[in-house]
Write a protein that holds these residues in place. Structure first.
Motif, PDB file in Angstrom:
ATOM      1  N   THR A 266      25.878  42.020  13.365  1.00 31.64           N
ATOM      2  CA  THR A 266      24.864  41.358  12.539  1.00 31.64           C
ATOM      3  C   THR A 266      23.968  42.428  11.918  1.00 31.64           C
ATOM      4  O   THR A 266      23.443  43.295  12.624  1.00 31.64           O
ATOM      5  CB  THR A 266      24.007  40.398  13.374  1.00 31.64           C
ATOM      6  OG1 THR A 266      24.873  39.425  13.987  1.00 31.64           O
ATOM      7  CG2 THR A 266      22.994  39.675  12.497  1.00 31.64           C
ATOM      8  N   ALA A 267      23.831  42.367  10.595  1.00 25.78           N
ATOM      9  CA  ALA A 267      23.024  43.339   9.869  1.00 25.78           C
ATOM     10  C   ALA A 267      21.556  42.944   9.898  1.00 25.78           C
ATOM     11  O   ALA A 267      21.189  41.828  10.289  1.00 25.78           O
ATOM     12  CB  ALA A 267      23.516  43.452   8.432  1.00 25.78           C
ATOM     13  N   ARG A 268      20.725  43.854   9.437  1.00 26.30           N
ATOM     14  CA  ARG A 268      19.285  43.611   9.408  1.00 26.30           C
ATOM     15  C   ARG A 268      18.948  42.397   8.549  1.00 26.30           C
ATOM     16  O   ARG A 268      18.000  41.653   8.830  1.00 26.30           O
ATOM     17  CB  ARG A 268      18.582  44.853   8.865  1.00 26.30           C
ATOM     18  CG  ARG A 268      17.063  44.755   8.828  1.00 26.30           C
ATOM     19  CD  ARG A 268      16.456  46.093   8.436  1.00 26.30           C
ATOM     20  NE  ARG A 268      16.949  46.534   7.135  1.00 26.30           N
ATOM     21  CZ  ARG A 268      16.750  47.762   6.649  1.00 26.30           C
ATOM     22  NH1 ARG A 268      16.099  48.653   7.375  1.00 26.30           N
ATOM     23  NH2 ARG A 268      17.211  48.088   5.461  1.00 26.30           N
ATOM     24  N   SER A 269      19.753  42.157   7.522  1.00 31.19           N
ATOM     25  CA  SER A 269      19.522  41.015   6.630  1.00 31.19           C
ATOM     26  C   SER A 269      19.904  39.684   7.275  1.00 31.19           C
ATOM     27  O   SER A 269      19.616  38.617   6.715  1.00 31.19           O
ATOM     28  CB  SER A 269      20.336  41.197   5.352  1.00 31.19           C
ATOM     29  OG  SER A 269      21.727  41.157   5.647  1.00 31.19           O
ATOM     30  N   GLY A 270      20.576  39.737   8.434  1.00 33.48           N
ATOM     31  CA  GLY A 270      21.063  38.524   9.084  1.00 33.48           C
ATOM     32  C   GLY A 270      22.518  38.244   8.817  1.00 33.48           C
ATOM     33  O   GLY A 270      23.120  37.321   9.397  1.00 33.48           O
ATOM     34  N   ARG A 271      23.142  39.049   7.970  1.00 38.85           N
ATOM     35  CA  ARG A 271      24.559  38.854   7.655  1.00 38.85           C
ATOM     36  C   ARG A 271      25.415  39.193   8.863  1.00 38.85           C
ATOM     37  O   ARG A 271      25.272  40.267   9.451  1.00 38.85           O
ATOM     38  CB  ARG A 271      24.942  39.737   6.470  1.00 38.85           C
ATOM     39  CG  ARG A 271      26.400  39.632   6.062  1.00 38.85           C
ATOM     40  CD  ARG A 271      26.642  40.441   4.805  1.00 38.85           C
ATOM     41  NE  ARG A 271      27.997  40.326   4.329  1.00 38.85           N
ATOM     42  CZ  ARG A 271      28.428  40.830   3.180  1.00 38.85           C
ATOM     43  NH1 ARG A 271      27.575  41.471   2.380  1.00 38.85           N
ATOM     44  NH2 ARG A 271      29.687  40.700   2.817  1.00 38.85           N
ATOM     45  N   ALA A 272      26.324  38.287   9.240  1.00 37.61           N
ATOM     46  CA  ALA A 272      27.215  38.503  10.385  1.00 37.61           C
ATOM     47  C   ALA A 272      28.646  38.663   9.888  1.00 37.61           C
ATOM     48  O   ALA A 272      29.100  37.937   9.000  1.00 37.61           O
ATOM     49  CB  ALA A 272      27.130  37.340  11.358  1.00 37.61           C
ATOM     50  N   VAL A 273      29.350  39.662  10.448  1.00 38.80           N
ATOM     51  CA  VAL A 273      30.735  39.949  10.069  1.00 38.80           C
ATOM     52  C   VAL A 273      31.561  40.094  11.335  1.00 38.80           C
ATOM     53  O   VAL A 273      31.162  40.802  12.272  1.00 38.80           O
ATOM     54  CB  VAL A 273      30.824  41.236   9.221  1.00 38.80           C
ATOM     55  CG1 VAL A 273      32.283  41.574   8.922  1.00 38.80           C
ATOM     56  CG2 VAL A 273      30.032  41.084   7.919  1.00 38.80           C
ATOM     57  N   ALA A 274      32.720  39.428  11.380  1.00 38.04           N
ATOM     58  CA  ALA A 274      33.610  39.518  12.535  1.00 38.04           C
ATOM     59  C   ALA A 274      34.513  40.747  12.418  1.00 38.04           C
ATOM     60  O   ALA A 274      34.830  41.195  11.314  1.00 38.04           O
ATOM     61  CB  ALA A 274      34.460  38.255  12.632  1.00 38.04           C
ATOM     62  N   TYR A 275      34.927  41.281  13.558  1.00 39.12           N
ATOM     63  CA  TYR A 275      35.813  42.448  13.557  1.00 39.12           C
ATOM     64  C   TYR A 275      36.950  42.246  14.549  1.00 39.12           C
ATOM     65  O   TYR A 275      36.830  41.511  15.533  1.00 39.12           O
ATOM     66  CB  TYR A 275      35.038  43.719  13.895  1.00 39.12           C
ATOM     67  CG  TYR A 275      34.447  43.770  15.293  1.00 39.12           C
ATOM     68  CD1 TYR A 275      35.216  44.184  16.392  1.00 39.12           C
ATOM     69  CD2 TYR A 275      33.116  43.430  15.525  1.00 39.12           C
ATOM     70  CE1 TYR A 275      34.675  44.243  17.664  1.00 39.12           C
ATOM     71  CE2 TYR A 275      32.571  43.487  16.798  1.00 39.12           C
ATOM     72  CZ  TYR A 275      33.358  43.896  17.878  1.00 39.12           C
ATOM     73  OH  TYR A 275      32.825  43.954  19.149  1.00 39.12           O
ATOM     74  N   ASP A 276      38.066  42.939  14.258  1.00 41.42           N
ATOM     75  CA  ASP A 276      39.122  43.099  15.256  1.00 41.42           C
ATOM     76  C   ASP A 276      38.948  44.429  15.981  1.00 41.42           C
ATOM     77  O   ASP A 276      39.109  44.515  17.187  1.00 41.42           O
ATOM     78  CB  ASP A 276      40.503  43.041  14.584  1.00 41.42           C
ATOM     79  CG  ASP A 276      40.788  41.690  13.965  1.00 41.42           C
ATOM     80  OD1 ASP A 276      40.717  40.688  14.695  1.00 41.42           O
ATOM     81  OD2 ASP A 276      41.058  41.633  12.749  1.00 41.42           O
ATOM     82  N   ARG A 277      38.649  45.456  15.180  1.00 41.87           N
ATOM     83  CA  ARG A 277      38.307  46.769  15.756  1.00 41.87           C
ATOM     84  C   ARG A 277      36.999  47.213  15.115  1.00 41.87           C
ATOM     85  O   ARG A 277      36.784  47.023  13.917  1.00 41.87           O
ATOM     86  CB  ARG A 277      39.404  47.814  15.484  1.00 41.87           C
ATOM     87  CG  ARG A 277      40.790  47.410  15.952  1.00 41.87           C
ATOM     88  CD  ARG A 277      40.851  47.208  17.469  1.00 41.87           C
ATOM     89  NE  ARG A 277      40.596  48.416  18.228  1.00 41.87           N
ATOM     90  CZ  ARG A 277      41.556  49.286  18.576  1.00 41.87           C
ATOM     91  NH1 ARG A 277      42.821  49.073  18.218  1.00 41.87           N
ATOM     92  NH2 ARG A 277      41.267  50.342  19.316  1.00 41.87           N
ATOM     93  N   LEU A 278      36.148  47.810  15.926  1.00 47.82           N
ATOM     94  CA  LEU A 278      34.838  48.251  15.453  1.00 47.82           C
ATOM     95  C   LEU A 278      34.716  49.751  15.654  1.00 47.82           C
ATOM     96  O   LEU A 278      35.055  50.268  16.732  1.00 47.82           O
ATOM     97  CB  LEU A 278      33.728  47.530  16.229  1.00 47.82           C
ATOM     98  CG  LEU A 278      32.278  47.923  15.885  1.00 47.82           C
ATOM     99  CD1 LEU A 278      31.930  47.537  14.451  1.00 47.82           C
ATOM    100  CD2 LEU A 278      31.301  47.266  16.867  1.00 47.82           C
ATOM    101  N   LEU A 279      34.262  50.440  14.640  1.00 51.81           N
ATOM    102  CA  LEU A 279      34.035  51.878  14.727  1.00 51.81           C
ATOM    103  C   LEU A 279      32.551  52.161  14.545  1.00 51.81           C
ATOM    104  O   LEU A 279      31.954  51.790  13.531  1.00 51.81           O
ATOM    105  CB  LEU A 279      34.838  52.617  13.652  1.00 51.81           C
ATOM    106  CG  LEU A 279      34.527  54.110  13.465  1.00 51.81           C
ATOM    107  CD1 LEU A 279      34.771  54.889  14.757  1.00 51.81           C
ATOM    108  CD2 LEU A 279      35.344  54.689  12.320  1.00 51.81           C
ATOM    109  N   ILE A 280      31.961  52.824  15.555  1.00 50.83           N
ATOM    110  CA  ILE A 280      30.551  53.219  15.469  1.00 50.83           C
ATOM    111  C   ILE A 280      30.483  54.680  15.044  1.00 50.83           C
ATOM    112  O   ILE A 280      31.037  55.566  15.717  1.00 50.83           O
ATOM    113  CB  ILE A 280      29.837  53.028  16.820  1.00 50.83           C
ATOM    114  CG1 ILE A 280      29.927  51.565  17.268  1.00 50.83           C
ATOM    115  CG2 ILE A 280      28.382  53.463  16.711  1.00 50.83           C
ATOM    116  CD1 ILE A 280      29.346  51.314  18.654  1.00 50.83           C
ATOM    117  N   ALA A 281      29.829  54.934  13.919  1.00 51.89           N
ATOM    118  CA  ALA A 281      29.657  56.296  13.418  1.00 51.89           C
ATOM    119  C   ALA A 281      28.218  56.446  12.937  1.00 51.89           C
ATOM    120  O   ALA A 281      27.946  56.682  11.755  1.00 51.89           O
ATOM    121  CB  ALA A 281      30.645  56.581  12.289  1.00 51.89           C
ATOM    122  N   THR A 282      27.312  56.291  13.874  1.00 49.51           N
ATOM    123  CA  THR A 282      25.883  56.254  13.544  1.00 49.51           C
ATOM    124  C   THR A 282      25.230  57.634  13.497  1.00 49.51           C
ATOM    125  O   THR A 282      24.038  57.751  13.195  1.00 49.51           O
ATOM    126  CB  THR A 282      25.128  55.367  14.555  1.00 49.51           C
ATOM    127  OG1 THR A 282      25.529  55.722  15.891  1.00 49.51           O
ATOM    128  CG2 THR A 282      25.444  53.900  14.331  1.00 49.51           C
TER     129      THR A 282
END
Length: 828
Positions: free
Chosen positions: A95-111
């Protein structure tokens, strides 16, 4: 998109996240549907190139890695300026700061990482910034501009590591007075030993920076905004800007909140998989086998391993042996391994104080275990290879410190042999993590030029410092098959300079937007490389018709003065042939006193340069000098700079002709003419050549029988003596040949190409054929030059300052035959 595609969501639109996606696409382009969230409102850019942007050497467009067309071309959804605020591992959504939610099969964190802000009083005051992204650069640029407007700004940079020194360098170039505060006794102590650190400190201090080592920050002072920095010893340093550059920490808050295992960073296995099998992580935010890396080379290794895992391959990441090759404030440094010494370790040291070079190689049991290089880092990759491979160096120990070319050549430097001896794993391009093997593979796939290699594997596509290495690999791999064709003007177009000039004339184009539209520019407004070139080409092709676009000129040409490192300007009035008068000298003295200029210097071109003029005072300075009859010396322009003369036959007992008088006539004929690059002329009164005519773009050497004409000299970094053009009998002929040569150069050289490389590229025989041998062609060229001068020879100072009397500035009479004046024909 197919039903079999999995959805890969990437948190982080930076170098690591996008590089990982590139590696996945290269292996299996149809495997994943990709969505990328970025915290910044930008496309992916090269963060390590922020320093040149701060310094004014590059623009943001220059450091973009993947533009919007890359995302669109690969079907990637980019959500920029809306960072992810939460991860729901059970629902597999973000969920983004704007409230937008997106589903994933694989998630990559590159923060990536977060800057460390030292917890001292005042650290939260406005005016305290870090140095991690474009927003930080914009804040620093705004502070520098505000400082200039207020008559000068003071910046304090806390931290003498790479980022701190780069920030200090950029702010200094932007005109701020900079003080660097560093806690440790040696700058960049993690990368440099004491000797190299001292050399670096001395070099930076020589550039006007104040460097305080072993300095402890006690507090940041200010009432509502930064006003200074207090040290623990009681010293107070004034500051309108404080840059915190004391270190970084892996950005792990999002992962920790999601319940992933976190140590110093997000903990990952050899395929960069976190404690949740559906979530991966890569870059500065991760911890692998107890190690956290803050360099780009490990990042590239991680991305390759991650892409292998996501596409069913089995190789994994085994950690990185790191080296550091950097350009700090324009100074080259390199380090690798353990250079602290220790039992059984021996130092091999080379010091060349005059050249600012220091090399130290640490050897233990006939193996290289560490290296520190300052000033000359060309052999850094070789030393790193020896270190990483544990190679026995006993056979080359006597030559080791002199570098690979010397060792590979058996005691005689052989750069090609040195590059040939590099292993396939040797790093060629540190900015983009490209090895020698990858460059060779790119070449064998069909990349037969430097530009093609840049497009194919990105080697030398960022800072460009490895271009020479890439060109050598091209030569070794292809031999005579290397394509040395003209480079494109810039990344906005596939056309080269010659093609653009030809099409402007052939299609009768009349404006920059028209050229960009007709030649299908990839960016609607162009860039800082192509716009000045297009402006010049149109100005040259359409004298009197095309309206000069001031916004497409470099800052010096817009301001009609040379910007200096402190943000002030230098002003150079023209002195015809180096001759001056009491009236002119009084006017210059009055300007110096009136505007408090700190220095006046005699230039190499026999003029006076007034330094330290504030931007807001420039119009008034121009008006005062104009009132005394003086015009711009164009010391800032891609134009005629100077005509240097000796006193000639009027005063010197060796003089054969009136070189001073001829120099004045030539300067009055040619001044104000815009050219591909700066242009210098000299007239020497006899073969003793006191005016150094044989290292100028156009040189005249007076002899008993007339005048010897020379072309294509350069007295700068690479000295080049002129080529002899021809001998003429009269002053009028000398001036006529000069006008024709200048116009040929104006019409056929590429923008920013000096006469020396132009002549080396096309050959002096071509010049002789067009100027010395073809009387009709010479007459036509000279006529086009005089036509251009008649409609464009204006004094920019007079125009900006409100105008002054011009009668004494009018061009002298010149030898001008009357052929039919034809439109310019490029390459005729």
């Amino acid at each position: 998109m197919t039903q079999a595609q999995e959805h890969l969501v990437v948190i982080g639109n930076g170098m690591a996240g996008c590089r990982a996606v590139e590696e996945v696409i290269a292996r299996d382009p149809a495997r994943y549907r990709v969505t990328i969230f970025g915290a910044e409102p930008h496309v992916n850019y090269n963060r390590i190139m922020l320093s040149p942007v701060l310094a004014g050497e590059k623009t943001f467009d220059d450091i973009v890695i993947n533009d919007l067309s890359w995302y669109a071309g690969h079907g990637i959804e980019l959500i920029a300026g809306d960072p992810v605020a939460a991860i729901d591992r059970d629902a597999r959504t973000v969920t983004a700061r704007s409230g937008r939610a997106v589903a994933y099969d694989r998630l990559l964190i590159a923060t990536g990482s977060d800057p460390f802000i030292i917890p001292v009083p005042g650290s939260d005051l406005p005016g305290v910034v870090s140095f991690r992204d474009m927003a930080d650069v914009d804040r620093m640029l705004a502070a520098a501009e505000a400082g200039r407007a207020a008559g000068g700004g003071h910046a304090v940079v806390i931290g003498g590591g790479l980022l701190g020194l780069e920030a200090a360098h950029g702010l200094s170039l932007r005109g701020m007075k900079v003080t660097v505060i560093h806690l440790m006794p040696t700058l960049m102590e993690r990368q440099l030993d004491e000797a190299a650190g001292w050399l670096l400190k001395s070099a930076l201090e020589a550039r006007g920076q104040t460097i305080l080592t072993e300095a402890h920050t006690a507090a940041i002072l200010g009432d509502g905004r930064v006003e200074g920095v207090a040290l623990k010893d009681g010293t107070v340093i004034p500051a309108s800007l404080v840059v915190m550059a004391v270190g970084i920490r892996p950005s792990v808050a999002l992962a920790r909140a999601a319940g992933l295992e976190v140590g110093r960073g997000i903990q990952v296995d050899d395929h960069m998989v976190t404690s949740d099998p559906a979530i991966l992580a890569v870059g500065e935010c991760v911890e692998h086998d107890g190690n956290v890396y803050g360099l780009v080379a490990p990042l590239w290794d991680m991305c390759r391993a991650l892409a292998d895992g996501l596409t069913g391959r089995h190789s994994g990441y085994r950690g990185s042996v790191t080296s550091t090759k950097l350009k700090v404030a324009g100074l080259d440094v390199f380090s690798a391994g353990d250079f602290s010494g220790g039992d059984g370790a021996e130092d091999i040291v080379l010091r060349d104080a005059a050249r600012g070079i220091y090399k130290r190689v640490v050897v233990k049991q006939d193996r290289v275990v560490g290296a520190v290089l300052y000033g000359d880092t060309a052999d850094g990759g070789w030393y790193f290879d020896l270190l990483r491979e544990g190679a026995d160096v006993s056979a080359i120990r006597d030559m080791l410190i002199f570098g690979q070319a010397f060792a590979a050549g058996g005691g005689a430097a052989d750069p090609k042999a040195a590059v040939a001896a590099l292993s396939d794993t040797a790093e060629i391009c540190g900015c983009n993590g490209v090895s020698k093997g990858q460059v060779v593979a790119c070449i064998t796939r069909g990349a037969h030029s430097l530009d093609a290699v840049r497009s194919g594997c990105k080697a030398s596509a960022s800072c460009g410092s490895c271009s020479g290495l890439v060109e050598t690999i091209l030569a070794l791999t292809l031999g005579d098959e290397v394509e040395a064709g003209p480079k494109t003007m810039c990344k906005c177009t596939s056309f080269g300079h010659d093609d653009v000039r030809r099409e402007i004339v052939a299609q009768g184009m009349r404006s920059i937007p028209e050229v960009m539209h007709e030649l299908h520019w990839s960016t609607p407004d162009g860039c800082s490389s192509c716009r000045p070139a297009l402006n010049y080409y149109l100005l040259c092709a359409l004298p009197g018709t095309y309206k000069d676009d001031q916004q497409s000129r470099f800052v010096n040409e817009r301001m009609h003065a040379n910007i200096q490192k402190d943000g002030t300007y230098s002003v150079v009035p023209r002195m015809w042939g180096g001759i001056t008068s009491p009236r002119e000298l009084r006017a210059i003295a009055d300007v110096v006193e009136k505007y408090d200029a700190p220095m006046v210097k005699v230039t190499g071109g026999q003029r006076l340069d007034i330094f330290g003029i504030r931007k807001e005072d420039l119009p008034a300075v121009w008006a005062d000098l104009n009132a005394a009859g003086m015009v711009s010396g164009h010391a800032y322009g891609k134009s005629l700079r100077t005509v240097k003369t000796c006193v000639g036959s009027e005063w010197c007992r060796f003089g054969t002709q009136d070189s001073t008088g001829l120099g004045v006539k030539v300067e009055r004929m040619t001044w104000g003419s815009w050219m591909p690059h700066k242009f210098k002329i000299a007239v020497s009164g006899c073969p003793r050549n006191c005016a150094e005519a044989t290292i100028k773009d156009f040189g005249i050497v007076c002899v008993d029988s007339g005048y010897e004409l020379h072309v294509g000299g350069n007295g700068g970094i690479k000295v080049r003596a002129t080529d002899f053009l021809c001998r003429v009998a009269t002053e009028a002929e000398a001036m006529h040949h000069c006008a024709a040569f200048i116009q040929l150069y104006r019409e056929e050289a590429r923008y920013l190409e000096r006469t020396a490389p132009w002549i080396e590229r096309i050959g002096v025989d071509y010049i002789r054929a067009r100027i010395a041998d073809d009387a009709g062609g010479r007459d036509a060229l000279a006529a086009r030059f005089h036509l251009s001068q008649s409609v464009s020879q204006d004094d920019p100072w007079a125009a900006r300052a409100g105008g002054a009397a011009r009668e004494q500035h009018a061009p002298m009479a010149v030898f001008t035959p009357k052929p039919e004046v034809r439109p310019m024909e490029v390459g005729a």
